[in-house]
Design a protein around this motif. Sequence first.
Motif, PDB file in Angstrom:
ATOM      1  N   SER A 163       0.831  -1.204   0.000  1.00  0.00           N
ATOM      2  CA  SER A 163       0.000   0.000   0.000  1.00  0.00           C
ATOM      3  C   SER A 163       0.868   1.258   0.000  1.00  0.00           C
ATOM      4  N   SER A 164       1.936   1.242   0.778  1.00  0.00           N
ATOM      5  CA  SER A 164       2.829   2.411   0.802  1.00  0.00           C
ATOM      6  C   SER A 164       3.529   2.604  -0.543  1.00  0.00           C
ATOM      7  N   VAL A 165       3.850   1.507  -1.210  1.00  0.00           N
ATOM      8  CA  VAL A 165       4.486   1.619  -2.537  1.00  0.00           C
ATOM      9  C   VAL A 165       3.509   2.286  -3.523  1.00  0.00           C
ATOM     10  N   PHE A 166       2.255   1.839  -3.513  1.00  0.00           N
ATOM     11  CA  PHE A 166       1.257   2.464  -4.394  1.00  0.00           C
ATOM     12  C   PHE A 166       1.126   3.960  -4.058  1.00  0.00           C
ATOM     13  N   HIS A 170       1.809   7.279  -6.600  1.00  0.00           N
ATOM     14  CA  HIS A 170       0.809   8.332  -6.852  1.00  0.00           C
ATOM     15  C   HIS A 170       1.363   9.690  -6.437  1.00  0.00           C
ATOM     16  N   SER A 171       1.954   9.785  -5.255  1.00  0.00           N
ATOM     17  CA  SER A 171       2.351  11.119  -4.815  1.00  0.00           C
ATOM     18  C   SER A 171       3.537  11.626  -5.628  1.00  0.00           C
ATOM     19  N   TYR A 172       4.430  10.728  -6.043  1.00  0.00           N
ATOM     20  CA  TYR A 172       5.562  11.184  -6.874  1.00  0.00           C
ATOM     21  C   TYR A 172       5.047  11.873  -8.144  1.00  0.00           C
ATOM     22  N   GLU A 231       0.112  15.899 -21.905  1.00  0.00           N
ATOM     23  CA  GLU A 231       1.583  16.050 -21.869  1.00  0.00           C
ATOM     24  C   GLU A 231       2.307  15.242 -20.785  1.00  0.00           C
ATOM     25  N   ARG A 232       1.779  15.226 -19.566  1.00  0.00           N
ATOM     26  CA  ARG A 232       2.396  14.400 -18.516  1.00  0.00           C
ATOM     27  C   ARG A 232       1.310  13.518 -17.922  1.00  0.00           C
ATOM     28  N   LEU A 233       1.400  12.205 -18.145  1.00  0.00           N
ATOM     29  CA  LEU A 233       0.342  11.350 -17.631  1.00  0.00           C
ATOM     30  C   LEU A 233       0.897  10.061 -17.035  1.00  0.00           C
ATOM     31  N   TYR A 234       0.128   9.487 -16.122  1.00  0.00           N
ATOM     32  CA  TYR A 234       0.582   8.241 -15.483  1.00  0.00           C
ATOM     33  C   TYR A 234      -0.627   7.416 -15.094  1.00  0.00           C
ATOM     34  N   THR A 235      -0.347   6.161 -14.757  1.00  0.00           N
ATOM     35  CA  THR A 235      -1.399   5.285 -14.233  1.00  0.00           C
ATOM     36  C   THR A 235      -0.782   4.233 -13.338  1.00  0.00           C
ATOM     37  N   ILE A 236      -1.604   3.605 -12.508  1.00  0.00           N
ATOM     38  CA  ILE A 236      -1.231   2.314 -11.921  1.00  0.00           C
ATOM     39  C   ILE A 236      -2.419   1.400 -12.198  1.00  0.00           C
ATOM     40  N   ALA A 237      -2.194   0.376 -12.995  1.00  0.00           N
ATOM     41  CA  ALA A 237      -3.304  -0.468 -13.444  1.00  0.00           C
ATOM     42  C   ALA A 237      -2.798  -1.877 -13.690  1.00  0.00           C
ATOM     43  N   PRO A 238      -3.710  -2.844 -13.736  1.00  0.00           N
ATOM     44  CA  PRO A 238      -3.244  -4.194 -14.051  1.00  0.00           C
ATOM     45  C   PRO A 238      -2.897  -4.353 -15.526  1.00  0.00           C
ATOM     46  N   SER A 239      -1.862  -5.131 -15.802  1.00  0.00           N
ATOM     47  CA  SER A 239      -1.554  -5.575 -17.160  1.00  0.00           C
ATOM     48  C   SER A 239      -1.591  -7.089 -17.155  1.00  0.00           C
ATOM     49  N   PHE A 240      -1.875  -7.657 -18.321  1.00  0.00           N
ATOM     50  CA  PHE A 240      -2.066  -9.112 -18.418  1.00  0.00           C
ATOM     51  C   PHE A 240      -1.104  -9.691 -19.440  1.00  0.00           C
ATOM     52  N   PHE A 254      -0.375  -8.499 -13.448  1.00  0.00           N
ATOM     53  CA  PHE A 254       0.491  -7.735 -12.547  1.00  0.00           C
ATOM     54  C   PHE A 254       0.097  -6.271 -12.566  1.00  0.00           C
ATOM     55  N   TRP A 255       0.581  -5.533 -11.574  1.00  0.00           N
ATOM     56  CA  TRP A 255       0.248  -4.105 -11.467  1.00  0.00           C
ATOM     57  C   TRP A 255       1.368  -3.293 -12.062  1.00  0.00           C
ATOM     58  N   HIS A 256       0.964  -2.459 -12.999  1.00  0.00           N
ATOM     59  CA  HIS A 256       1.893  -1.781 -13.871  1.00  0.00           C
ATOM     60  C   HIS A 256       1.748  -0.280 -13.645  1.00  0.00           C
ATOM     61  N   ALA A 257       2.822   0.364 -13.187  1.00  0.00           N
ATOM     62  CA  ALA A 257       2.818   1.834 -13.068  1.00  0.00           C
ATOM     63  C   ALA A 257       3.475   2.355 -14.333  1.00  0.00           C
ATOM     64  N   GLU A 258       2.732   3.112 -15.115  1.00  0.00           N
ATOM     65  CA  GLU A 258       3.277   3.596 -16.380  1.00  0.00           C
ATOM     66  C   GLU A 258       3.158   5.108 -16.465  1.00  0.00           C
TER      67      GLU A 258
END
Length: 465
Positions: A163-166, A170-172, A231-240, A254-258
């Motif tokens: 949870s802290s990693v997620f 997000h905050s970064y 211009e600057r975008l991110y997500t944390i979502a599952p990838s298969f 798996f959970w993919h931060a992109e």
Amino acid sequence: MKRDFQLPDIIRSIGEDMKTIWISDVLNGKFDGQNIELKGWVKRSRGSNKIRFLVLRDSTGAIQCVGKKDTLGEDAFEQLKSALIESSIIINGMVNPDERADGGYELVIQSVEIIGPVNPKTPFPITESAMAAADGGETEFLLDNRHLYLRTSRMTTMLKIRSSVFGAIHSYFRNQDFIEYQAPNFVAGAVEGGSTLFEVPYFPTEKNPERKAYLTQSWQLYAEAAMPALERLYTIAPSFRAEKSRTRRHLTEFWHAEMEVAWANNQEIMSYGEGVVRKIATTLLEERSAELESLDRDLETIARYADSKFPRIRYDEAVETLQGMGVEIEWGQDLDYSKEKVLTQDFDVPHFLTHYPKIAKPFYHRVDPDDENYVLCHDLLAPEGYGEIIGGGERTWSEEEILARIDEEGTPREPYQFYIDTRTYGGVPHGGFGLGVDRVCSWLTGADHIREVIPFPRDSRRITP
Ligand code: ATP
Ligand code: MG
């Protein structure tokens, strides 16, 4: 119910009628000598026909509770005795600092109420001996009982760190004005290559009675479509990914931060990758030191990851190093886990590997204008033998080049038409990366297997529970 103590403000309430006292607050000395009510589950229970010692746990910690037949009376004492492991109970009692007790506190029980009893005919299956047999890892038995295993302190610890990693990711990104953006999970084409695509039957049409969709392998292509907007975008979502080979670092879900960023080059994108990994390490030191120590993780090591610059070396140099170590590898091969493992065993901090051969990478990687045999990409390899945690780089951004690269690879244009359009209308230099969140969790916790850091791991053999 009338309470004979003042509600301190540290009590976090769940609705007005449900004042809950957390065990961690008791262990922090906030209720010394007070009569309180604790809610939780029975972690252990032992004793005689006169006195019982029960360890009560909640999500924040565990405390020893002691009840004597003399003071409780026959009925209440029988209740206490019948509270088997993992029953949920409410205990009223007095907080007694006691150096002999684990955690330095004991609750002297005044009354007990069983809320969710456990039947003696079906005792909680995850016993201490089952845990000992797994020796900090995971047996098939523990995997079969994952839904119950989640309650053990090891798994609880992993989930808190996760949870802290997620939160850190997000905050970064949010602190740097990135926009969180969502892509579809059903897609029509591959990002990472067809061999790891999951097919899903998808509503037949007249033209296409066999119509198929695929589960997304990455958010990237759909993020690139929004790059000119945000211009600057991110997500944390599952990838298969239909990973057939069973390794310690692959899941099928798996959970993919992109992230994707306009106007940035490979070096700048690596700085974001370094930034987010260091932010994760810093956050864990701030929020989860106790949990890391309970896993025997050395905090100095995590502090080194938080404070260091990550060296950047070229693929060619890594191949030479490996060859020098006697590893069989030919120029042009992607590095698989066995090679990354050898390479990173002696790293003291993560290292970026840049400039992979073009032949090792898919069409969207931008060719290096200085040498067309290479692409402007990077992988971030974690030390201690963990290997790749990030893959990223610059994208092929001109329409002419993207068409040439797609054709060269023999990939059909049709499913990527929307992607080509993003180049047809105002393409700009840009790039991004994908970070495997579960991989980062397993590296930073020192887990033996990626399964250990996700609540319900999915791999080629297992989709239950
Ligand atoms: P690998 O070579 O290790 O299979 P990849 O190069 O195919 O990984 P990328 O497409 O670069 O992976 O994905 C970006 C990141 O996502 C990887 O660096 C890794 O951290 C994570 N990742 C990729 N595949 C998986 C998987 N099957 N399970 C868990 N994490 C993964
Ligand atoms: Mg990669």
